[in-house]
Design a protein around this motif. Structure first.
Motif, PDB file in Angstrom:
ATOM      1  N   SER A 118      82.776 -41.807  52.573  1.00 12.49           N
ATOM      2  CA  SER A 118      83.369 -42.664  53.599  1.00 12.49           C
ATOM      3  C   SER A 118      83.873 -41.821  54.767  1.00 12.49           C
ATOM      4  N   TRP A 119      84.303 -40.595  54.505  1.00  9.54           N
ATOM      5  CA  TRP A 119      84.734 -39.677  55.564  1.00  9.54           C
ATOM      6  C   TRP A 119      83.577 -39.428  56.523  1.00  9.54           C
ATOM      7  N   LEU A 120      82.425 -39.102  55.971  1.00  7.01           N
ATOM      8  CA  LEU A 120      81.259 -38.792  56.792  1.00  7.01           C
ATOM      9  C   LEU A 120      80.763 -40.031  57.547  1.00  7.01           C
ATOM     10  N   VAL A 121      80.738 -41.166  56.883  1.00 11.26           N
ATOM     11  CA  VAL A 121      80.311 -42.415  57.526  1.00 11.26           C
ATOM     12  C   VAL A 121      81.267 -42.761  58.669  1.00 11.26           C
ATOM     13  N   TYR A 122      82.560 -42.653  58.419  1.00  7.76           N
ATOM     14  CA  TYR A 122      83.555 -42.969  59.441  1.00  7.76           C
ATOM     15  C   TYR A 122      83.432 -42.044  60.651  1.00  7.76           C
ATOM     16  N   LEU A 123      83.246 -40.774  60.398  1.00  3.12           N
ATOM     17  CA  LEU A 123      83.083 -39.812  61.488  1.00  3.12           C
ATOM     18  C   LEU A 123      81.858 -40.174  62.319  1.00  3.12           C
ATOM     19  N   GLY A 124      80.742 -40.437  61.667  1.00  6.51           N
ATOM     20  CA  GLY A 124      79.519 -40.804  62.378  1.00  6.51           C
ATOM     21  C   GLY A 124      79.667 -42.095  63.161  1.00  6.51           C
ATOM     22  N   LEU A 125      80.261 -43.102  62.526  1.00  8.49           N
ATOM     23  CA  LEU A 125      80.468 -44.385  63.211  1.00  8.49           C
ATOM     24  C   LEU A 125      81.387 -44.227  64.417  1.00  8.49           C
ATOM     25  N   SER A 126      82.435 -43.430  64.269  1.00 10.48           N
ATOM     26  CA  SER A 126      83.371 -43.224  65.384  1.00 10.48           C
ATOM     27  C   SER A 126      82.656 -42.630  66.591  1.00 10.48           C
TER      28      SER A 126
END
Length: 152
Positions: A118-126
């Motif tokens: 979720s950290w990686l997904v959130y960073l990418g989405l941001s």
């Protein structure tokens, strides 16, 4: 020898003076108060949980990217927009509504709790959604400026 008076640095070019003045300071303070309360309220209405994408923070920052890009584009077309208004809405309201520190805090919480996916997904989405929103905001601002006859 002819004596020429030198203009004092504070008064020289007064028309181009960029000192904010009390109007801008007040606008930033009021805008900051409103933006902070809006952000806090959104967090109360839509709380975030560890291990999930922090959707509220993401939505706030994406919305803020769009609005700031749109406003900035309009202000470029209208350079005479009052400085206090630009300061109150830009760094004041939107600066306190959207904060990079909230992104970093959410990333830190995710990572330290062991939620690397979720950290990686959130960073990418941001990054992707924030830049996309800014591009869309620029187009919207350009359209608003064009509608009023002030093409960029």
């Amino acid at each position: 020898m002819k004596h020429t008076a030198k203009a004092h640095p504070r008064t020289a070019g007064a028309a181009h003076d960029r000192s904010p003045g009390w109007h801008a300071w007040t606008a930033v303070a009021v805008g900051g108060l409103i933006g902070t309360e809006l952000r806090y309220g959104a967090g109360l209405v839509f709380p975030e949980s560890a291990g999930t994408i922090p959707w509220t923070t993401l939505a706030i920052n994406v919305l803020g990217s769009f609005v700031l890009a749109a406003l900035t584009t309009v202000w470029i077309a209208r350079p005479k927009t009052a400085f206090w208004l630009r300061a109150g809405l830009g760094p004041g309201l939107l600066g306190s509504f959207t904060t990079f520190s909230a992104v970093v805090f959410a990333l830190d919480q995710q990572f330290n709790a062991g939620f690397q996916t979720s950290w990686l997904v959130y960073l990418g989405l941001s990054l992707v959604l924030g830049l996309g929103a800014a591009a869309a905001g620029w187009k919207a601002g350009k359209a608003m400026a064009d509608l009023t006859g002030r093409a960029l």
